[in-house]
Design a protein around this motif. Structure first.
Motif, PDB file in Angstrom:
ATOM      1  N   PRO A 295       0.837  -1.212   0.000  1.00  0.00           N
ATOM      2  CA  PRO A 295       0.000   0.000   0.000  1.00  0.00           C
ATOM      3  C   PRO A 295       0.864   1.250   0.000  1.00  0.00           C
ATOM      4  O   PRO A 295       2.052   1.209   0.331  1.00  0.00           O
ATOM      5  CB  PRO A 295      -0.781  -0.124   1.313  1.00  0.00           C
ATOM      6  N   GLY A 296       0.247   2.366  -0.363  1.00  0.00           N
ATOM      7  CA  GLY A 296       0.954   3.637  -0.352  1.00  0.00           C
ATOM      8  C   GLY A 296       0.369   4.583   0.674  1.00  0.00           C
ATOM      9  O   GLY A 296      -0.315   4.164   1.612  1.00  0.00           O
ATOM     10  N   ALA A 297       0.641   5.842   0.488  1.00  0.00           N
ATOM     11  CA  ALA A 297       0.121   6.873   1.382  1.00  0.00           C
ATOM     12  C   ALA A 297      -1.351   7.121   1.065  1.00  0.00           C
ATOM     13  O   ALA A 297      -1.965   6.441   0.229  1.00  0.00           O
ATOM     14  CB  ALA A 297       0.939   8.144   1.228  1.00  0.00           C
ATOM     15  N   GLU A 298      -1.930   8.085   1.759  1.00  0.00           N
ATOM     16  CA  GLU A 298      -3.336   8.415   1.567  1.00  0.00           C
ATOM     17  C   GLU A 298      -3.490   9.904   1.288  1.00  0.00           C
ATOM     18  O   GLU A 298      -2.616  10.711   1.616  1.00  0.00           O
ATOM     19  CB  GLU A 298      -4.143   8.059   2.818  1.00  0.00           C
ATOM     20  N   ALA A 299      -4.627  10.247   0.726  1.00  0.00           N
ATOM     21  CA  ALA A 299      -5.049  11.638   0.584  1.00  0.00           C
ATOM     22  C   ALA A 299      -6.467  11.742   1.128  1.00  0.00           C
ATOM     23  O   ALA A 299      -7.221  10.761   1.133  1.00  0.00           O
ATOM     24  CB  ALA A 299      -5.018  12.067  -0.877  1.00  0.00           C
ATOM     25  N   VAL A 300      -6.802  12.920   1.628  1.00  0.00           N
ATOM     26  CA  VAL A 300      -8.170  13.160   2.074  1.00  0.00           C
ATOM     27  C   VAL A 300      -8.918  13.823   0.924  1.00  0.00           C
ATOM     28  O   VAL A 300      -8.556  14.912   0.478  1.00  0.00           O
ATOM     29  CB  VAL A 300      -8.209  14.033   3.341  1.00  0.00           C
ATOM     30  N   VAL A 301      -9.958  13.138   0.455  1.00  0.00           N
ATOM     31  CA  VAL A 301     -10.751  13.611  -0.676  1.00  0.00           C
ATOM     32  C   VAL A 301     -12.198  13.744  -0.205  1.00  0.00           C
ATOM     33  O   VAL A 301     -12.794  12.760   0.256  1.00  0.00           O
ATOM     34  CB  VAL A 301     -10.672  12.644  -1.868  1.00  0.00           C
ATOM     35  N   ALA A 302     -12.736  14.937  -0.280  1.00  0.00           N
ATOM     36  CA  ALA A 302     -14.110  15.203   0.151  1.00  0.00           C
ATOM     37  C   ALA A 302     -14.367  14.660   1.557  1.00  0.00           C
ATOM     38  O   ALA A 302     -15.417  14.082   1.842  1.00  0.00           O
ATOM     39  CB  ALA A 302     -15.107  14.596  -0.841  1.00  0.00           C
ATOM     40  N   GLY A 303     -13.377  14.826   2.416  1.00  0.00           N
ATOM     41  CA  GLY A 303     -13.533  14.428   3.811  1.00  0.00           C
ATOM     42  C   GLY A 303     -13.257  12.978   4.102  1.00  0.00           C
ATOM     43  O   GLY A 303     -13.382  12.538   5.260  1.00  0.00           O
ATOM     44  N   HIS A 304     -12.836  12.190   3.114  1.00  0.00           N
ATOM     45  CA  HIS A 304     -12.594  10.766   3.310  1.00  0.00           C
ATOM     46  C   HIS A 304     -11.149  10.431   2.941  1.00  0.00           C
ATOM     47  O   HIS A 304     -10.613  10.955   1.964  1.00  0.00           O
ATOM     48  CB  HIS A 304     -13.541   9.930   2.444  1.00  0.00           C
ATOM     49  N   ARG A 305     -10.553   9.523   3.694  1.00  0.00           N
ATOM     50  CA  ARG A 305      -9.208   9.067   3.353  1.00  0.00           C
ATOM     51  C   ARG A 305      -9.286   8.072   2.204  1.00  0.00           C
ATOM     52  O   ARG A 305     -10.026   7.090   2.263  1.00  0.00           O
ATOM     53  CB  ARG A 305      -8.540   8.420   4.562  1.00  0.00           C
ATOM     54  N   CYS A 306      -8.493   8.332   1.181  1.00  0.00           N
ATOM     55  CA  CYS A 306      -8.473   7.482  -0.006  1.00  0.00           C
ATOM     56  C   CYS A 306      -7.025   7.106  -0.323  1.00  0.00           C
ATOM     57  O   CYS A 306      -6.115   7.935  -0.171  1.00  0.00           O
ATOM     58  CB  CYS A 306      -9.071   8.221  -1.199  1.00  0.00           C
ATOM     59  N   PRO A 307      -6.782   5.881  -0.779  1.00  0.00           N
ATOM     60  CA  PRO A 307      -5.397   5.437  -0.995  1.00  0.00           C
ATOM     61  C   PRO A 307      -4.798   5.951  -2.303  1.00  0.00           C
ATOM     62  O   PRO A 307      -5.487   5.999  -3.338  1.00  0.00           O
ATOM     63  CB  PRO A 307      -5.535   3.914  -1.026  1.00  0.00           C
ATOM     64  N   LEU A 308      -3.524   6.327  -2.254  1.00  0.00           N
ATOM     65  CA  LEU A 308      -2.775   6.563  -3.478  1.00  0.00           C
ATOM     66  C   LEU A 308      -2.543   5.214  -4.145  1.00  0.00           C
ATOM     67  O   LEU A 308      -2.316   4.204  -3.458  1.00  0.00           O
ATOM     68  CB  LEU A 308      -1.433   7.228  -3.183  1.00  0.00           C
ATOM     69  N   ILE A 309      -2.616   5.164  -5.464  1.00  0.00           N
ATOM     70  CA  ILE A 309      -2.405   3.923  -6.201  1.00  0.00           C
ATOM     71  C   ILE A 309      -1.424   4.165  -7.334  1.00  0.00           C
ATOM     72  O   ILE A 309      -1.331   5.255  -7.887  1.00  0.00           O
ATOM     73  CB  ILE A 309      -3.728   3.350  -6.753  1.00  0.00           C
ATOM     74  N   GLY A 310      -0.678   3.124  -7.673  1.00  0.00           N
ATOM     75  CA  GLY A 310       0.298   3.230  -8.747  1.00  0.00           C
ATOM     76  C   GLY A 310       1.512   4.040  -8.344  1.00  0.00           C
ATOM     77  O   GLY A 310       1.630   4.531  -7.219  1.00  0.00           O
TER      78      GLY A 310
END
Length: 371
Positions: A295-310
């Motif tokens: 897995p990689g790091a995360e970003a917060v998108v529209a208030g939700h944590r979402c995984p970076l991919i690729g």
């Protein structure tokens, strides 16, 4: 030397700098180490947030002694702060002595050759100019050997210039139980005893937030002032930076398709992917990305944590937003990589690096603004 910024509508990301947090962090560290004094380390362009803005804030917060790595940084700092005490850590480069004299700067002398050059310059100009003395106690980078320090102490009356500071640098202070810490402390205490009346400084950030025995007269915190975590067992102070990245495109990826260079990430379901307009040219480590194996790091998108991919590429990165509602975000919106609960430490751990590298690598293509 100040941080460049570009217009908001032209930038792939926004770097927000909280100068109130920077000042509060400095003042909190000064409170913790009293009666020792707390210097401000502003090397590396103020740890990436901009030397001019960082130094101005820290001076207003009460800092009076400053440390930089290079003479060019010291020149800029002197223009900004005419009354500050400024030390240049990386030593006395040949032929630069006159600049130190003209700008009232303090070289940190770490070899017998540098001492000899400074002595000769003082004798030539007829002026005894202050300098700091750096003694290596175990990190084996810059600094006199302990034996050389003893020799300097024995000839101190003939040195020809006053010592503004005696310093060393901890190698393992981020590991408080490491045996080298105690050895360095013992060795530095022995050296300090040879130079009565000279201020002494040993602690970096990790030493500053630890045992007061390491504080001596002056501490030199860096990353802790800027909101990073200097030791795993000590909570960081207030975050100073917030990083938001612009969505350049949202695309649909079929199950079994790959994302990014090398086909490192394979979609295991029909996915929606936000492509963000930033990459390793902007200081986001390649190892923050993900693959089918890790897995990689995360970003917060529209208030939700979402995984970076690729893989992270030079100018772009991908985030899996499949779990979000279809209308949650659109191109042009911003996501958060630092902030909203995502810390420097989070990003550093996912990237197999340290807070320092993340912070000082943040690029010059962001729109920069105060909080």
């Amino acid at each position: 030397m100040s941080a460049h910024t570009i217009p908001l509508n032209e930038a792939g990301g926004v770097l927000t700098i909280d100068h109130a947090a920077l000042a509060a962090n400095y003042q909190e560290l000064q409170r913790r180490v009293a009666p020792a004094a707390c210097a401000a380390v502003v090397k590396g362009d103020g740890y990436g947030i901009g030397l001019t803005s960082a130094a101005t804030t820290l001076w207003q917060a009460g800092a009076r002694s400053f440390f930089v790595a290079l003479l060019a940084e010291a020149r800029t700092l002197r223009d900004l702060l005419p009354d500050a005490e400024i030390f240049v850590l990386n030593g006395l480069f040949p032929g630069t002595e006159a600049v130190y004299q003209e700008r009232d700067l303090r070289p940190v002398l770490g070899s017998t050759t540098e001492i000899a050059h400074w002595q000769a310059f003082c004798e030539r100009t007829g002026e005894a100019l202050p300098a700091a003395l750096h003694v290596d106690t175990g990190i084996n980078r810059l600094g006199l050997t302990p034996a050389e320090a003893v020799h300097v102490a024995e000839g101190r009356d003939e040195l020809g210039f006053p010592l503004a500071l005696l310093m060393s640098h901890l190698a393992c202070a981020d590991e408080p139980d490491h045996p080298l810490n105690a050895r360095q402390l013992e060795d530095f205490r022995a050296i300090v005893a040879l130079f009565p009346g000279v201020r002494a400084s040993l602690s970096n950030s990790a030493g500053t937030v630890g045992d007061p025995a390491y504080h001596f007269d002056l501490v030199r915190p860096g990353i802790a002032v800027y909101g990073g975590r200097p030791r795993a067992d000590v909570a960081p102070l207030r975050p100073v930076v917030r990083l938001e990245l612009r969505i350049a495109r949202i695309r649909h990826v079929h199950e079994g398709e790959t994302v990014g260079y090398g086909g490192a990430h394979t979609a295991i379901r029909p996915s929606r992917v936000a492509i963000l307009s930033a990459g390793y040219a902007d200081g986001i480590p390649r190892l923050a990305g993900a693959s089918d194996l890790r897995p990689g790091a995360e970003a917060v998108v529209a208030g939700h944590r979402c995984p970076l991919i690729g893989r992270i590429s030079m100018d772009l990165l991908a985030v899996d937003i499949t779990e979000l509602a279809e209308d949650a975000v659109q191109p042009g919106d911003f996501t958060t990589l630092l902030g909203d609960g995502l810390t420097l430490d989070n990003l550093a751990r996912h990237s197999h690096t340290i807070d320092y590298e993340i912070l000082t690598s943040l690029g010059r293509r962001y729109h920069r603004r105060p909080a």
